[in-house]
Write an enzyme that holds these catalytic residues in place. Structure first.
Site, short mmCIF file in Angstrom:
data_model
loop_
_atom_site.label_atom_id
_atom_site.label_comp_id
_atom_site.label_asym_id
_atom_site.label_seq_id
_atom_site.Cartn_x
_atom_site.Cartn_y
_atom_site.Cartn_z
N GLU A 254 -4.94 -8.88 1.08
CA GLU A 254 -5.70 -8.48 2.27
C GLU A 254 -7.18 -7.96 2.02
O GLU A 254 -7.69 -7.63 1.01
CB GLU A 254 -5.18 -7.07 2.87
CG GLU A 254 -3.80 -7.20 3.41
CD GLU A 254 -3.21 -5.90 3.99
OE1 GLU A 254 -4.10 -5.20 4.66
OE2 GLU A 254 -2.14 -5.82 4.03
N GLU B 261 0.96 -1.13 -0.08
CA GLU B 261 -0.12 -0.11 -0.13
C GLU B 261 0.85 1.09 -0.10
O GLU B 261 0.73 2.09 0.79
CB GLU B 261 -0.88 -0.09 1.26
CG GLU B 261 -1.96 -1.11 1.39
CD GLU B 261 -2.96 -1.00 2.38
OE1 GLU B 261 -2.90 -0.22 3.30
OE2 GLU B 261 -3.93 -1.72 2.27
C1 BG6 Z 1 -4.02 -2.14 5.58
C2 BG6 Z 1 -2.71 -2.32 6.02
O1 BG6 Z 1 -4.20 -0.77 5.00
O2 BG6 Z 1 -5.15 -2.23 6.38
C3 BG6 Z 1 -2.45 -2.88 7.05
O3 BG6 Z 1 -2.02 -3.09 4.88
C4 BG6 Z 1 -3.56 -2.41 8.13
O4 BG6 Z 1 -1.34 -2.48 7.78
C5 BG6 Z 1 -4.83 -2.78 7.46
O5 BG6 Z 1 -3.55 -2.90 9.51
C6 BG6 Z 1 -6.16 -2.81 8.54
O6 BG6 Z 1 -6.23 -1.19 8.52
P1 BG6 Z 1 -6.19 -0.52 10.18
O7 BG6 Z 1 -5.82 0.75 10.01
O8 BG6 Z 1 -7.49 -0.78 10.67
O9 BG6 Z 1 -5.01 -1.47 10.97
#
Ligand code: BG6
Length: 462
Positions: A367, A168
Site C-alpha cells: 500500500e 497492519e
Molecule cells: C492503511 C490501511 O492503514 O491505510 C487501510 O491498511 C487504510 O485500511 C489506509 O484505509 C489509509 O488510511 P485511512 O485511515 O486514511 O483510511
C-alpha cells in the site's frame, strides 16, 4: 515507448483494499456482525458525516464491473481481504455458503482477467462474538482464527497463491488499546501488548497450518505498515528516541515476522515497566515457524522524533510516547487532508533496511497512497484531474526504482486504492482511488491517475 524508470519483468502492478471498506452488503448474504458494524451502531457520531460500513462501495454486487475496470487500468495483481464474519458469521463453526460462493466468484473473475488475487485473512475486522470473548486478548480466539485460516486455505488455496495473515497488525493495537481510534476503545498498554503478542501467535499458527497443505507455488506472509523513524538530529538523546520509536512501532512486528523473534531491547523495556505479555511454552519455537515467505510493506509517512521535552507523567497510563516526542520538521511536505507527511525517500530507506538487516526478504509495496478531501473541486469534463496523486506515486516509484537498482528484493507496487472506499472513522472524507465512486449512485468514473497508471503498467515503467 522509451521509459526512464524501467521495472523488472513481471513486476506486480495493482492495488489493495479490504472487505469492510468496499464490499458493503454488511447485512446481506448471511454475513455476521463484526466490530465495525457494532461500533457504528452504538456510536455513529465517531464516523465522518455519520457514514457507516453497511453499504460502503458495493463491491459485493458490482465486483464484475470493478474487476473489468481493474483490468482496463492495467492491474496484473490485486489484494483483497476475506471478511471473517462473512465467511464464518459467528467467528467459529458453520461456514456461510453464500460467502464461499461470493469469494469464489471474485477469485475466479480476477483469474479470468489475468489478475492474480492476493488475499489477506484479517484486515481490522474481528467478528463481534469473538470480540465479546475478549478478542485478541483471549488465546482461544487465536485458535478460532487458525481454524478460520485453515478453512480459507482449504476453500481457496487451489487458486490463491499469495496469502497474508494480517494487514497492519499494529493498527488494531494502537487504535483499540492505546489511542482510541478503533473498537473496543481501551487505553491500557499491558492489554495492548497482549493483543499484539497474540496476533503474532495467530500469524505463526496460520503460517504453520498453511505449510501443512501441499500447494505447489503458494507463499504466505504478512503486511506491515512500516513508518521509518527519523531523529531530529544526531544528538544521542534524539537517536535514542528514534531507536525507541522504531522498536515500538516497526520492530515489534517486523522482527518476529522476518527474524522469528522479538528484539531483546523491546523485551527489556516492557519488562522494566511491567508490561510483558502472558506467553506459553513452545511459543518461541512457534514464532520461528512463522517466518514469512513474502513481506507486504505499507508505506504512507515517516515518523520524525526527538528526545522528550518533559518527563512523562508516570502516574498516567504507560505509553510508547514515554520515550520520545513527535518532531515537526520545518518545511516538511504535508498531505494536509490526512495530516500525514509526504516523504518519498522513506520507501527507499525501508527497502535498504530490509536488505541490510532483514536478509533482503522478498517484499513488495502493498500500500502507498494519498487521500484527498473533496476531489469534486478538481473535476474537468467529468473527470477528477488528480495530478497531485500522479506526482505522489511517481515520486515514490522513483525511489523504489533506485532501491531495485541497488538490489533490494522488491517485486511489486500496489496502490491504496483501486477505487474510493470507506476509511474507517474517516468514512468517505478522504478519497484514495484511481476510480472515483459516487456514494449516492455508486457510479464509478476513472480519474486522470487511472489512465496514467495504465501506461505505467503497460510500459512496466514511466
Ligand atoms: C492503511 C490501511 O492503514 O491505510 C487501510 O491498511 C487504510 O485500511 C489506509 O484505509 C489509509 O488510511 P485511512 O485511515 O486514511 O483510511
Amino acid at each position: 515507448m522509451s521509459v526512464q524508470y524501467k521495472f523488472p519483468t513481471g513486476f506486480w502492478w495493482g492495488s489493495a483494499t479490504s472487505a469492510t471498506q468496499i464490499e458493503g452488503a454488511a447485512n446481506e448474504g448471511g454475513k455476521g456482525l463484526n466490530i465495525w458494524d457494532h461500533w457504528y451502531k452504538t456510536e455513529p457520531n465517531r464516523f465522518f458525516d455519520n457514514v457507516g460500513p453497511e453499504s460502503t462501495s458495493n463491491f459485493y454486487h458490482l465486483y464484475k464491473e470493478d474487476i473489468r475496470l481493474m483490468k482496463e487500468i492495467g492491474h496484473n495483481t490485486f489484494r483483497m481481504s476475506i471478511s471473517w464474519s462473512r465467511l464464518i458469521p459467528t467467528g467459529r463453526g458453520k461456514v456461510n455458503a453464500e460467502a464461499v460462493q461470493f469469494y469464489n466468484n471474485v477469485i475466479d473473475e480476477l483469474i479470468a482477467n489475468d489478475i492474480e488475487p492476493f488475499v489477506t485473512l484479517y484486515h481490522f475486522d474481528m467478528p463481534l462474538e469473538l470480540q465479546e470473548e475478549g478478542g485478541w486478548e483471549n488465546r482461544e480466539v487465536v485458535e478460532a482464527y487458525t481454524d478460520y485460516a485453515k478453512e480459507c486455505f482449504r476453500l481457496f488455496g487451489d487458486r490463491v497463491q499469495k496469502w497474508f495473515t494480517f494487514n497492519e497488525p499494529i493498527v488494531p493495537v494502537e487504535g483499540g488499546y492505546l489511542y482510541d481510534f478503533h473498537y473496543p476503545n481501551v487505553v491500557d498498554a499491558r492489554r495492548a501488548v497482549q493483543v499484539a503478542y497474540h496476533t503474532m501467535i495467530a500469524h505463526a499458527q496460520a503460517v504453520r497450518a498453511y505449510r501443512t497443505f501441499s500447494f505447489e507455488e503458494g507463499q504466505i506472509g504478512i503486511v506491515l505498515n512500516l513508518t521509518p523513524s527519523y531523529p531530529r538530529s544526531e544528538n544521542p538523546a534524539d537517536l535514542q528516541a528514534s531507536n525507541r520509536a522504531d522498536l515500538f512501532f516497526n520492530r515489534s512486528f517486523l522482527d518476529p515476522s522476518v527474524l522469528g523473534e522479538y528484539p531483546a531491547e523491546l523485551i527489556d523495556i516492557l519488562r522494566e515497566h511491567d508490561q510483558l505479555p502472558v506467553t506459553e511454552q513452545g511459543d518461541s519455537k512457534l514464532l520461528k515457524e512463522g517466518i514469512v515467505d513474502l513481506l507486504g510493506v505499507n508505506y504512507y509517512q515517516p515518523r520524525r522524533v526527538k528526545a522528550k521535552e518533559h518527563l512523562p507523567n508516570t502516574d498516567g497510563p504507560f505509553m510508547p510516547d514515554w520515550f520520545f516526542d513527535n518532531y515537526e520538521m520545518p518545511g516538511r511536505k504535508m498531505n494536509k487532508y490526512r495530516g500525514w507527511e509526504i516523504y518519498e525517500k522513506g520507501i527507499y530507506d525501508i527497502m535498504m533496511n530490509l536488505k541490510e538487516n532483514y536478509g533482503n526478504v522478498e517484499s513488495f509495496i502493498a500500500e502507498n497512497g494519498m487521500g484527498v478531501e473533496d476531489e469534486s473541486r478538481f473535476i474537468v469534463d467529468g473527470e477528477v484531474q488528480d495530478d497531485y496523486r500522479i506526482e505522489f506515486i511517481g515520486g515514490h516509484l522513483k525511489w523504489l526504482h533506485k532501491a531495485i537498482e541497488e538490489q533490494c528484493n522488491v517485486r511489486g507496487f500496489h496502490m491504496w486504492s483501486f477505487m474510493d472506499n470507506w476509511s474507517w472513522m474517516n468514512a468517505y472524507k478522504n478519497r484514495y482511488g484511481f476510480i472515483s465512486v459516487d456514494i449516492e449512485t455508486q457510479k464509478r468514473t476513472p480519474k486522470k491517475s487511472a489512465h496514467w497508471i495504465k501506461t505505467v503498467s503497460e510500459n512496466n515503467g514511466f
